[in-house]
Design an enzyme around this catalytic site. Structure first.
Site, PDB file in Angstrom:
ATOM      1  N   TYR A 141       0.817  -1.215   0.000  1.00 46.78           N
ATOM      2  CA  TYR A 141       0.000   0.000   0.000  1.00 46.78           C
ATOM      3  C   TYR A 141       0.855   1.271   0.000  1.00 46.78           C
ATOM      4  O   TYR A 141       0.363   2.353  -0.272  1.00 46.78           O
ATOM      5  CB  TYR A 141      -0.954   0.022   1.200  1.00 46.78           C
ATOM      6  CG  TYR A 141      -2.057  -1.022   1.143  1.00 46.78           C
ATOM      7  CD1 TYR A 141      -2.193  -1.865   0.049  1.00 46.78           C
ATOM      8  CD2 TYR A 141      -2.964  -1.160   2.172  1.00 46.78           C
ATOM      9  CE1 TYR A 141      -3.194  -2.824  -0.010  1.00 46.78           C
ATOM     10  CE2 TYR A 141      -3.971  -2.124   2.122  1.00 46.78           C
ATOM     11  CZ  TYR A 141      -4.076  -2.954   1.026  1.00 46.78           C
ATOM     12  OH  TYR A 141      -5.063  -3.899   0.977  1.00 46.78           O
ATOM     13  N   LYS A 192       3.327 -15.366   1.663  1.00 46.32           N
ATOM     14  CA  LYS A 192       3.228 -16.041   0.370  1.00 46.32           C
ATOM     15  C   LYS A 192       4.671 -16.320  -0.050  1.00 46.32           C
ATOM     16  O   LYS A 192       5.136 -15.907  -1.128  1.00 46.32           O
ATOM     17  CB  LYS A 192       2.466 -15.148  -0.633  1.00 46.32           C
ATOM     18  CG  LYS A 192       2.104 -15.812  -1.933  1.00 46.32           C
ATOM     19  CD  LYS A 192       0.993 -16.835  -1.812  1.00 46.32           C
ATOM     20  CE  LYS A 192       0.709 -17.480  -3.155  1.00 46.32           C
ATOM     21  NZ  LYS A 192      -0.163 -18.656  -3.088  1.00 46.32           N
ATOM     22  N   ASP A 224      -3.254 -18.007   0.872  1.00 47.93           N
ATOM     23  CA  ASP A 224      -4.418 -18.655   0.258  1.00 47.93           C
ATOM     24  C   ASP A 224      -4.960 -19.744   1.176  1.00 47.93           C
ATOM     25  O   ASP A 224      -6.180 -19.866   1.371  1.00 47.93           O
ATOM     26  CB  ASP A 224      -4.076 -19.203  -1.142  1.00 47.93           C
ATOM     27  CG  ASP A 224      -2.722 -19.888  -1.212  1.00 47.93           C
ATOM     28  OD1 ASP A 224      -1.921 -19.762  -0.263  1.00 47.93           O
ATOM     29  OD2 ASP A 224      -2.461 -20.571  -2.221  1.00 47.93           O
ATOM     30  N   ASP A 248      -5.448  -6.866   5.608  1.00 46.80           N
ATOM     31  CA  ASP A 248      -6.660  -6.136   5.225  1.00 46.80           C
ATOM     32  C   ASP A 248      -7.748  -7.133   4.841  1.00 46.80           C
ATOM     33  O   ASP A 248      -8.897  -7.076   5.309  1.00 46.80           O
ATOM     34  CB  ASP A 248      -6.301  -5.236   4.028  1.00 46.80           C
ATOM     35  CG  ASP A 248      -7.377  -4.220   3.703  1.00 46.80           C
ATOM     36  OD1 ASP A 248      -8.381  -4.171   4.424  1.00 46.80           O
ATOM     37  OD2 ASP A 248      -7.195  -3.492   2.707  1.00 46.80           O
ATOM     38  N   ASP A 252     -11.068  -8.769   7.392  1.00 46.56           N
ATOM     39  CA  ASP A 252     -12.480  -8.614   7.017  1.00 46.56           C
ATOM     40  C   ASP A 252     -13.171  -9.971   6.979  1.00 46.56           C
ATOM     41  O   ASP A 252     -14.328 -10.114   7.377  1.00 46.56           O
ATOM     42  CB  ASP A 252     -12.614  -7.942   5.644  1.00 46.56           C
ATOM     43  CG  ASP A 252     -12.784  -6.440   5.767  1.00 46.56           C
ATOM     44  OD1 ASP A 252     -12.335  -5.888   6.799  1.00 46.56           O
ATOM     45  OD2 ASP A 252     -13.348  -5.820   4.853  1.00 46.56           O
TER      46      ASP A 252
END
Ligand code: NAD
Length: 360
Positions: A141, A192, A224, A248, A252
């Site tokens: 980000y 990852k 994943d 992020d 959620d």
């Protein structure tokens, strides 16, 4: 010396829910001797309307001088046409960056009284208590180069860069590991590493720092798989630590396991323990001004503030216990109402929590 708390109600339902959290703080101050002083300021769309900027200098100065910040929510359709540089969300991002709030703590707790609010089977989620620790000021980000460029062929190319230094990884891991030592002593670091070199480094640093915590069980999981495991068997997790973008998304997902976005608080901390506390939900323009929003996420954010920035765990427990009491009493705002419960509005829910604190 009194601790100072900056109150930033923001937009939409922000002022309604923050008013209830302020009632709780006032009760703790008046009846239980909590030594605090409150100041307030403008952020987001409200600040843009008054000062032409979502994070005015005076708000930033107040935030810097405070021990903690309580924020409602920012944003709404009214400000969507604005240039991105002055949109309400920039106020939030600006506060995170200026205060150096690199550690975002998002608990996903399912109160037993709300077990049927989740879309997952009750046995999969009942008793759920996960803490997601998300890195908040680095990663893709913020990485450079970024942007959209036009190639010689005329085709456009979008670029973002995933970047973490060892020290950035180390400090977020330490936050997660220290938190885990006060809970179930298990951390799952999510990366990852099979594809992204940057998160290969993440895994290496996490492992090195983890070795300093002999009582801690550290595991690693690809993002994943972590997403899949969160909806398959979420109770396997205690603390999860991960990058800005993975956090992020996963937080959620974890939030939705609990069924109500109106119940979940969050904390964002800097290296000095100063923090910003806010519900995870947004400004809910669809219900703003109706007095029906759930104030419990904001009230529980105050409990996190008392625990992590003000070192007042007893007061934090008072609040958490009171929230459990009002749920036991069958009181629900519309978002968490079910058969056999009593639906109340925002202010009545806040009053019930205050009453439960007084009576405990
Ligand atoms: P939202 O979280 O505001 O609302 C999503 C849904 O959840 C809506 O139906 C809303 O009514 C409901 N909801 C949210 N909080 C609730 C509460 N306390 N009680 C009862 N119901 C509640 O997300 P959105 O609709 O995607 O975004 C609305 C605005 O909020 C946008 O401008 C967005 O940019 C902004 N936003 C701000 C923040 C923040 O301030 N931290 C976070 C997310 C979104």
């Amino acid at each position: 010396m009194s601790k100072t708390i900056l109150i930033l109600p923001g937009d939409g339902i922000g002022p309604e829910i923050v008013a209830e959290a302020v009632k709780v703080l006032a009760c703790l101050k008046q009846d239980f001797g909590l030594d605090i002083e409150l100041t307030d300021g403008l952020v987001g769309g409200a600040a843009y309307d008054a000062h032409g900027h979502p994070l005015p200098e005076q708000t930033l100065a107040l935030a810097r001088a405070s021990d903690a910040v309580l924020l409602g929510a920012v944003g709404g359709p009214k400000w969507e046409p604005l240039d991105i540089a002055v949109r309400p969300e920039k106020g939030l991002l600006g506060l995170r960056a200026e205060l150096g709030l690199f550690a975002n703590l998002r608990p996903a707790i399912l109160y037993p009284q709300l077990a049927d609010a989740s879309t997952l089977k009750p046995d999969v989620v009942s008793g759920l208590d996960i803490l997601i620790v998300r890195e908040l000021t680095g990663g893709i980000y913020f990485g450079r180069p970024r942007g959209v460029e036009t190639l010689a062929s005329g085709e456009r190319r979008g670029i973002n860069t995933l970047v973490y230094t060892e020290s950035e990884i180390e400090r977020i891991c330490r936050v997660a590991f220290d938190m885990a030592m006060k809970r179930g002593k298990r951390v799952c670091s999510v990366d990852k590493a099979n594809v992204l070199e940057c998160t290969e480094l993440w895994r290496e640093v996490a492992t090195r720092i983890g070795a300093e915590y002999p009582e801690l069980t550290l595991s690693h999981m690809y993002v994943d798989n972590a997403a899949m495991q969160l909806v398959r068997a979420p109770k396997q997790f205690d603390v999860m630590v991960t990058t800005n973008m993975f956090g992020d998304i996963l937080s959620d997902c974890a939030a939705m396991l609990t069924g109500s976005i109106g119940m979940l608080p969050s904390a964002s901390l800097n290296a000095d323990g100063q923090g910003m506390y806010e519900p995870i939900h947004g400004s809910a323009p669809d219900i703003a001004g109706q007095g029906v929003a759930n104030p419990l996420a904001t009230i529980l954010s105050v409990a996190m503030m008392l625990r992590y920035s003000l070192d007042e765990p007893t007061h934090a427990e008072r609040i958490e216990q009171a929230v459990s009491t009002v749920l036991d009493q069958g009181l629900r705002t519309a978002d968490i109402a079910s058969e056999g419960t009593t639906t109340v509005g925002t202010a009545a829910m806040g009053d019930a929590v205050v009453e439960a604190i007084r009576r405990a």
